[in-house]
Write a protein that holds these residues in place. Sequence first.
Motif, PDB file in Angstrom:
ATOM      1  N   PRO A 131       0.580  -1.156  -0.186  1.00  0.00           N
ATOM      2  CA  PRO A 131      -0.101   0.266  -0.050  1.00  0.00           C
ATOM      3  C   PRO A 131       1.306   1.428   0.106  1.00  0.00           C
ATOM      4  CG  PRO A 131      -0.486  -1.490   1.400  1.00  0.00           C
ATOM      5  CD  PRO A 131       0.207  -1.957   1.261  1.00  0.00           C
ATOM      6  N   THR A 132       0.593   1.976  -0.811  1.00  0.00           N
ATOM      7  CA  THR A 132       0.987   3.928  -0.578  1.00  0.00           C
ATOM      8  C   THR A 132       0.086   4.921   0.059  1.00  0.00           C
ATOM      9  OG1 THR A 132       0.121   4.042  -2.757  1.00  0.00           O
ATOM     10  CG2 THR A 132       2.417   2.613  -2.922  1.00  0.00           C
ATOM     11  N   ASN A 133      -0.496   4.558   0.767  1.00  0.00           N
ATOM     12  CA  ASN A 133      -1.522   5.287   1.289  1.00  0.00           C
ATOM     13  C   ASN A 133      -2.344   4.740   3.047  1.00  0.00           C
ATOM     14  OD1 ASN A 133      -3.199   3.208   1.247  1.00  0.00           O
ATOM     15  ND2 ASN A 133      -4.140   4.159  -0.311  1.00  0.00           N
ATOM     16  N   ILE A 153       7.713  15.277   8.102  1.00  0.00           N
ATOM     17  CA  ILE A 153       7.336  14.708   7.045  1.00  0.00           C
ATOM     18  C   ILE A 153       6.853  15.045   5.936  1.00  0.00           C
ATOM     19  CG2 ILE A 153       5.218  13.826   8.349  1.00  0.00           C
ATOM     20  CD1 ILE A 153       5.745  10.674   7.570  1.00  0.00           C
ATOM     21  N   LYS A 154       6.743  15.520   4.914  1.00  0.00           N
ATOM     22  CA  LYS A 154       6.161  15.442   3.537  1.00  0.00           C
ATOM     23  C   LYS A 154       5.455  14.439   2.573  1.00  0.00           C
ATOM     24  CE  LYS A 154       6.335  18.377  -0.119  1.00  0.00           C
ATOM     25  NZ  LYS A 154       6.816  19.427  -1.399  1.00  0.00           N
ATOM     26  N   SER A 155       3.885  13.638   2.966  1.00  0.00           N
ATOM     27  CA  SER A 155       3.464  12.848   2.590  1.00  0.00           C
ATOM     28  C   SER A 155       4.194  11.732   3.132  1.00  0.00           C
ATOM     29  CB  SER A 155       3.714  13.050   0.480  1.00  0.00           C
ATOM     30  OG  SER A 155       3.279  11.839  -0.081  1.00  0.00           O
ATOM     31  N   LEU A 379       5.697   7.305  -9.512  1.00  0.00           N
ATOM     32  CA  LEU A 379       4.166   7.185  -8.315  1.00  0.00           C
ATOM     33  C   LEU A 379       3.554   7.761  -8.249  1.00  0.00           C
ATOM     34  CD1 LEU A 379       5.561   5.100  -5.072  1.00  0.00           C
ATOM     35  CD2 LEU A 379       3.686   4.441  -6.016  1.00  0.00           C
ATOM     36  N   LYS A 380       3.346   9.388  -8.839  1.00  0.00           N
ATOM     37  CA  LYS A 380       2.854  10.732  -9.326  1.00  0.00           C
ATOM     38  C   LYS A 380       1.314  10.109  -9.347  1.00  0.00           C
ATOM     39  CE  LYS A 380       2.780  15.490 -11.152  1.00  0.00           C
ATOM     40  NZ  LYS A 380       4.640  16.105 -12.482  1.00  0.00           N
ATOM     41  N   GLY A 381       0.969  10.809  -8.275  1.00  0.00           N
ATOM     42  CA  GLY A 381      -0.439  10.334  -8.791  1.00  0.00           C
ATOM     43  C   GLY A 381      -0.933   9.793  -8.447  1.00  0.00           C
ATOM     44  N   LYS A 382      -0.428   8.008  -7.736  1.00  0.00           N
ATOM     45  CA  LYS A 382      -1.095   6.943  -7.894  1.00  0.00           C
ATOM     46  C   LYS A 382      -1.088   6.526  -6.281  1.00  0.00           C
ATOM     47  CE  LYS A 382       0.557   5.855 -12.185  1.00  0.00           C
ATOM     48  NZ  LYS A 382       1.530   7.351 -12.935  1.00  0.00           N
ATOM     49  N   HIS A 383      -0.755   7.547  -5.425  1.00  0.00           N
ATOM     50  CA  HIS A 383      -0.862   7.504  -3.820  1.00  0.00           C
ATOM     51  C   HIS A 383      -2.180   6.651  -3.015  1.00  0.00           C
ATOM     52  CE1 HIS A 383       3.576   9.133  -3.711  1.00  0.00           C
ATOM     53  NE2 HIS A 383       2.637  10.301  -4.059  1.00  0.00           N
ATOM     54  N   GLN A 508      -5.258   4.130 -19.049  1.00  0.00           N
ATOM     55  CA  GLN A 508      -5.632   5.002 -20.402  1.00  0.00           C
ATOM     56  C   GLN A 508      -4.938   6.199 -20.797  1.00  0.00           C
ATOM     57  OE1 GLN A 508      -5.276   2.660 -23.239  1.00  0.00           O
ATOM     58  NE2 GLN A 508      -4.770   1.157 -21.501  1.00  0.00           N
ATOM     59  N   SER A 509      -5.316   6.544 -19.592  1.00  0.00           N
ATOM     60  CA  SER A 509      -5.372   8.346 -19.688  1.00  0.00           C
ATOM     61  C   SER A 509      -4.107   9.250 -19.375  1.00  0.00           C
ATOM     62  CB  SER A 509      -6.860   9.296 -19.098  1.00  0.00           C
ATOM     63  OG  SER A 509      -6.493   8.053 -17.982  1.00  0.00           O
ATOM     64  N   SER A 510      -3.012   7.899 -18.894  1.00  0.00           N
ATOM     65  CA  SER A 510      -2.114   9.129 -18.481  1.00  0.00           C
ATOM     66  C   SER A 510      -1.057   8.919 -19.513  1.00  0.00           C
ATOM     67  CB  SER A 510      -1.587   8.117 -17.495  1.00  0.00           C
ATOM     68  OG  SER A 510      -0.651   8.344 -16.704  1.00  0.00           O
ATOM     69  N   ILE A 511      -0.228  10.274 -19.405  1.00  0.00           N
ATOM     70  CA  ILE A 511       0.756   9.979 -20.608  1.00  0.00           C
ATOM     71  C   ILE A 511       2.247   9.681 -20.416  1.00  0.00           C
ATOM     72  CG2 ILE A 511       1.355  12.484 -18.668  1.00  0.00           C
ATOM     73  CD1 ILE A 511       2.286  13.569 -21.693  1.00  0.00           C
ATOM     74  N   GLU A 512       1.655   8.519 -18.733  1.00  0.00           N
ATOM     75  CA  GLU A 512       3.059   7.741 -18.371  1.00  0.00           C
ATOM     76  C   GLU A 512       3.143   6.698 -19.470  1.00  0.00           C
ATOM     77  OE1 GLU A 512       3.967   9.087 -13.551  1.00  0.00           O
ATOM     78  OE2 GLU A 512       3.533   7.372 -14.202  1.00  0.00           O
TER      79      GLU A 512
END
Length: 757
Positions: A131-133, A153-155, A379-383, A508-512
């Motif tokens: 988990p990342t959240n 602590i940040k995030s 992981l950007k935007g996937k926390h 599908q909508s992610s530029i990554e």
Amino acid sequence: MASSSSSSSHINIKSGPIDTDVLWMQPKHVSEHVWNGEEERKLHIRRAIPTYQGEEQIPEQIFPFLQQSGFGWIIKMGYLKINASLISALIERWRPETHTFHMRCGECTITLQDVSVLLGISVDGLPLIGPTNLDWADLCEELLGVRPQEGEIKSNVIKLSWLAHHFDQINNDDDEEQVRRFVRAWILRFIGGVLFVDKTSNRVSVRYLQFLRDFEECGRYAWGAAALGFLYREMCSATDYKTKSIGGMCILLQLWAWERCPTLAPKRTPSQIENTPLGHRWLRRGNQHIGNDDVKVFRRKLDIMKHHECLWEPYSSTVISLLPLVCLVGSIAWYAVVPLIYFQVIEWHQPDRVLRQFGMQQPVPESPSQPLNIHGITLKGKHDENLGQLFAPMIQQWNNRHAFRVDAYPRQEGLLSFNSDYMVWYRRKTKMFVDPENAKTATLAEVVETLQYMLSPQGRNTWTVDDLVPYVEKITILSEEQERVTELVSHGPASKRQFPAQQFHMLQSSIETQGIDRRRDTVQAKEYSQQMAERGHGMYYTPQTFAEYPTQMYQYPFQSHYTDTSASQQSFGGVAETQTHFSWPTMTPSQQYHGPNSTPNALLSRHSYWRFRLSPAVANGGILVPAIASGGTSSPADSNGGIHTLTNKTITLEVEIVDCAHNKGSLPLTGQYTPRNFIISFQRPRSVIILVKASAPVDHTIATFFDHLDPDDCIIDDDNKWYENIEYYMNLVADKGLLYLGMGVSSGKDNACHDPP
């Protein structure tokens, strides 16, 4: 070496590859920028080594828990110095398309076997994903005993300095739970500063704490596989010329290079330490010297590296027998074509492309297995994303890794032939040289100049095919390409199982999903052309090699040319060529009695070498005839078939003499211009008749031919010799199995009327 003034000659060197279906990222690769001569790039190695009480050391109290967690061996490796220049040069040959280094001898890579043997950390087990959240402040308070305050602590990220501040000391009276907290903090510092270094190198995610709750459970995870996957991603990113630094376990990359490429390692390789991972031998005091720190030096070493300078199997049975058990557990994963999983980083492990590292023959590999649409995911935007669900197909493949093992191919005996199916395929797919300056070694300097002269209008009529043989052989030797030129074509096994590249439809909508190269600049390789310097007198070259053989000298088209023929050695392409390797005695018995005779300074420059056949019965015999310094003439064969001496040093006259012999008696008389060519032109066993000046010239001539003769060959000496000298020569050549016949035996005037002794 140059052309005439009316035209210009060039040596064109292409960047490569010839076929671009494998290395399709070449226009965006750092090696293209290096080839184009752009500003030198030396990567900064991101890392922050954990220290204790200001020293690079680990508290003794935490060792048992480190061993229990599986970090006991690897955590010590953090203190090894890293050579940034070596890392930078290796990255120039790393290919994101295949996850392999493209060396001149073929593809090679860091495998899970290297991780196990060198670092002693588990490569088999649960994938490192979770988990990342979670509530990370609560987790810190639970497992570290300290709750980060707001701003600390940040995030899910805390500073390494925060850990060092709160866990700077361990006391002997601390209870076990406090020691465990210290161990968790120490492992976090190692993870954030050495193993999984982010772009800052001074922070660490506390998401790793979820795997450190129970040290026994921690040891069940495939930390080694995750570390290799993270290093793969860092190396792939570093192939972008704009990237200035690299993280990950660069120590592993350096150790891999030292063990497999001795020319890249420090001069002194320490011995293996029993019952420790192999990489620990480099930690000994006095072994911390990392060698040269110049990117160009390592780049050149890689550019000119020969195939025997790469150790495909450095881990012998003896090495394996001295390793601890942790280095061998889970070896089934070594051979698996599977994804290496570290949270969002999914990088494919491809032992099928480097089977020689496992002692097997290498067939032409299939297409790379790395899916392009997940090569650049972050992981950007996937926390809040469930990574376990998102990457379920990859996790399933990892868990089923035994089914993705490469097939057993026949064992590779010796080095793979340059003309094997794989190498023929590979040379079209790879970029052989990174630096065009290193690619120019193929010109071979003066050797090529000599060949240019032989093709010029002035030189093309002065040589025969036999004369070309030593030049071609020397080119082969100087370029160290004997194996590729002489080895037979060999066919490797056909591929038995396919590991096709897979595409997973997600995000599908992610530029990554556009891939790791989506932000890279495209550059085109420049045309690289070197113009040859122009020579004077309107000709290509006046080779010294020709000038040192007066029988091959031509009329120079300019005045005051002087040729020095007094040297005892000949120069070929800058390489001194000694006439013979045989140490010939300086004095014969008669010289000991009557004093030494003078020896010409350059005896070979006073002779022509001729093959003379009177009939098929004597087709294995030759006559050495002296070239006379006077300008008189005589035919080599009169109507009675007699042999006369040659009387001029010019090739033109010698050609006329051979023609004259053919016209008068149809005698197969052909000229030879080197001792070796003269000898090998005859069938064995050979008979060589020597017609040269008596005494020292005979000694020198026999010594010259000695290395080129084979057992049962016969030397026929036309000189009139003292009988003791005849016996002396017979005994001397007998050691090599040669025969010696003296055609003139003298026992002195007092015994002339009596039987010889």
